[in-house]
Design a protein around this motif. Structure first.
Motif, PDB file in Angstrom:
ATOM      1  N   LEU A 156       0.795  -1.223   0.000  1.00  0.00           N
ATOM      2  CA  LEU A 156       0.000   0.000   0.000  1.00  0.00           C
ATOM      3  C   LEU A 156       0.829   1.275   0.000  1.00  0.00           C
ATOM      4  CD1 LEU A 156      -2.743  -1.116   2.538  1.00  0.00           C
ATOM      5  CD2 LEU A 156      -2.745  -1.320   0.045  1.00  0.00           C
ATOM      6  N   ASP A 157       2.117   1.182   0.364  1.00  0.00           N
ATOM      7  CA  ASP A 157       2.985   2.356   0.387  1.00  0.00           C
ATOM      8  C   ASP A 157       4.017   2.342  -0.730  1.00  0.00           C
ATOM      9  OD1 ASP A 157       2.355   4.082   2.892  1.00  0.00           O
ATOM     10  OD2 ASP A 157       2.143   2.005   3.516  1.00  0.00           O
ATOM     11  N   GLY A 158       3.837   1.460  -1.705  1.00  0.00           N
ATOM     12  CA  GLY A 158       4.711   1.443  -2.866  1.00  0.00           C
ATOM     13  C   GLY A 158       5.952   0.584  -2.733  1.00  0.00           C
ATOM     14  N   HIS A 159       6.022  -0.267  -1.688  1.00  0.00           N
ATOM     15  CA  HIS A 159       7.187  -1.138  -1.505  1.00  0.00           C
ATOM     16  C   HIS A 159       6.982  -2.432  -2.289  1.00  0.00           C
ATOM     17  CE1 HIS A 159       8.516   1.531   1.652  1.00  0.00           C
ATOM     18  NE2 HIS A 159       7.353   1.395   2.258  1.00  0.00           N
ATOM     19  N   PRO A 160       7.882  -2.738  -3.236  1.00  0.00           N
ATOM     20  CA  PRO A 160       7.738  -3.967  -4.011  1.00  0.00           C
ATOM     21  C   PRO A 160       8.237  -5.192  -3.235  1.00  0.00           C
ATOM     22  CG  PRO A 160       9.539  -2.631  -4.890  1.00  0.00           C
ATOM     23  CD  PRO A 160       8.950  -1.875  -3.745  1.00  0.00           C
ATOM     24  N   TRP A 161       7.478  -6.275  -3.377  1.00  0.00           N
ATOM     25  CA  TRP A 161       7.818  -7.570  -2.793  1.00  0.00           C
ATOM     26  C   TRP A 161       7.825  -8.608  -3.906  1.00  0.00           C
ATOM     27  CZ3 TRP A 161       8.448  -9.399   2.285  1.00  0.00           C
ATOM     28  CH2 TRP A 161       8.265  -8.461   3.298  1.00  0.00           C
ATOM     29  N   GLU A 162       8.956  -9.276  -4.091  1.00  0.00           N
ATOM     30  CA  GLU A 162       8.989 -10.424  -4.988  1.00  0.00           C
ATOM     31  C   GLU A 162       8.668 -11.659  -4.156  1.00  0.00           C
ATOM     32  OE1 GLU A 162      11.831 -12.551  -8.272  1.00  0.00           O
ATOM     33  OE2 GLU A 162      12.790 -11.833  -6.440  1.00  0.00           O
ATOM     34  N   VAL A 163       7.774 -12.493  -4.656  1.00  0.00           N
ATOM     35  CA  VAL A 163       7.458 -13.778  -4.034  1.00  0.00           C
ATOM     36  C   VAL A 163       7.952 -14.826  -5.012  1.00  0.00           C
ATOM     37  CG1 VAL A 163       5.669 -15.233  -3.049  1.00  0.00           C
ATOM     38  CG2 VAL A 163       5.418 -12.735  -2.968  1.00  0.00           C
ATOM     39  N   ALA A 164       8.839 -15.717  -4.541  1.00  0.00           N
ATOM     40  CA  ALA A 164       9.523 -16.591  -5.488  1.00  0.00           C
ATOM     41  C   ALA A 164       9.802 -17.974  -4.920  1.00  0.00           C
ATOM     42  CB  ALA A 164      10.856 -15.951  -5.903  1.00  0.00           C
ATOM     43  N   ILE A 165       9.922 -18.905  -5.847  1.00  0.00           N
ATOM     44  CA  ILE A 165      10.529 -20.200  -5.543  1.00  0.00           C
ATOM     45  C   ILE A 165      11.821 -20.226  -6.349  1.00  0.00           C
ATOM     46  CG2 ILE A 165       9.055 -21.319  -7.266  1.00  0.00           C
ATOM     47  CD1 ILE A 165       9.509 -23.943  -5.723  1.00  0.00           C
ATOM     48  N   ASN A 166      12.914 -20.510  -5.672  1.00  0.00           N
ATOM     49  CA  ASN A 166      14.220 -20.574  -6.327  1.00  0.00           C
ATOM     50  C   ASN A 166      14.790 -21.955  -6.051  1.00  0.00           C
ATOM     51  OD1 ASN A 166      16.927 -20.459  -7.056  1.00  0.00           O
ATOM     52  ND2 ASN A 166      17.118 -18.302  -6.496  1.00  0.00           N
ATOM     53  N   PRO A 167      14.798 -22.837  -7.056  1.00  0.00           N
ATOM     54  CA  PRO A 167      15.265 -24.201  -6.821  1.00  0.00           C
ATOM     55  C   PRO A 167      16.738 -24.292  -6.420  1.00  0.00           C
ATOM     56  CG  PRO A 167      14.911 -23.818  -9.169  1.00  0.00           C
ATOM     57  CD  PRO A 167      14.401 -22.605  -8.441  1.00  0.00           C
ATOM     58  N   GLY A 168      17.499 -23.236  -6.667  1.00  0.00           N
ATOM     59  CA  GLY A 168      18.911 -23.232  -6.279  1.00  0.00           C
ATOM     60  C   GLY A 168      19.158 -22.762  -4.859  1.00  0.00           C
ATOM     61  N   TRP A 169      18.117 -22.278  -4.186  1.00  0.00           N
ATOM     62  CA  TRP A 169      18.229 -21.786  -2.817  1.00  0.00           C
ATOM     63  C   TRP A 169      17.256 -22.554  -1.934  1.00  0.00           C
ATOM     64  CZ3 TRP A 169      18.350 -15.706  -2.799  1.00  0.00           C
ATOM     65  CH2 TRP A 169      19.445 -15.268  -3.540  1.00  0.00           C
ATOM     66  N   PRO A 170      17.667 -23.691  -1.414  1.00  0.00           N
ATOM     67  CA  PRO A 170      16.751 -24.476  -0.583  1.00  0.00           C
ATOM     68  C   PRO A 170      16.356 -23.728   0.689  1.00  0.00           C
ATOM     69  CG  PRO A 170      18.928 -25.527  -0.739  1.00  0.00           C
ATOM     70  CD  PRO A 170      18.965 -24.296  -1.574  1.00  0.00           C
ATOM     71  N   ILE A 171      15.121 -23.953   1.114  1.00  0.00           N
ATOM     72  CA  ILE A 171      14.594 -23.347   2.316  1.00  0.00           C
ATOM     73  C   ILE A 171      14.656 -24.366   3.446  1.00  0.00           C
ATOM     74  CG2 ILE A 171      12.547 -22.341   3.402  1.00  0.00           C
ATOM     75  CD1 ILE A 171      11.689 -21.372   0.625  1.00  0.00           C
ATOM     76  N   ALA A 172      15.296 -23.983   4.553  1.00  0.00           N
ATOM     77  CA  ALA A 172      15.408 -24.865   5.719  1.00  0.00           C
ATOM     78  C   ALA A 172      14.059 -24.946   6.438  1.00  0.00           C
ATOM     79  CB  ALA A 172      16.475 -24.333   6.671  1.00  0.00           C
TER      80      ALA A 172
END
Length: 140
Positions: A116-132
């Protein structure tokens, strides 16, 4: 100085409106938030905060010319369905969808919403960066 970030603070025009937006996409303020002044969120190993844009500029010693501040935040998830669901929730809460979820040239899947205040958020799945299990990412 250690190579880490402890806190990210976004300057917002209307704190209550921003808290409602982030609540609509699943984020709850930490109990140490100060009602009407600042909202804190535990975000993995760092703290995310919402604070008056005017107060943040003054505290940081900068002149606020408005517009994009040259920063895009990112939230990595486990699946393309997660990307699409978060983008849908953000859009329903009033965000502008700048880029719908789609395959990327680097082998992932991502989309972008603008809060709402103009801040961009990327939402992503990156197969090279595993999530713990705790949600953290360590560069391989």
């Amino acid at each position: 100085m250690d190579q880490r970030i402890s806190l990210v603070t976004l300057g917002v025009a209307d704190l209550d409106r921003s808290i409602a937006f982030y609540r609509a996409i699943g984020w709850e303020p930490h109990p140490r938030s100060v009602a009407g002044e600042i909202a804190f969120y535990q975000a993995g190993g760092l703290v995310f905060a919402l604070w008056s844009r005017v107060s943040l500029a003054e505290d940081s010693g900068v002149a606020d010319g408005g517009g994009w501040g040259g920063i895009t935040l990112a939230h990595n998830v486990l699946s393309p369905d997660d990307v699409d669901a978060i983008l849908a929730a953000a859009g329903a809460a009033g965000a502008r969808i700048a880029r719908t979820g789609a395959p990327t040239e680097w082998g992932g899947y991502s989309g972008v919403f603008i809060d709402l205040d103009g801040h961009p958020w990327e939402v992503a799945i990156n197969p090279g960066w595993p999530i713990a299990d705790d949600g953290s990412i360590l560069l391989p």
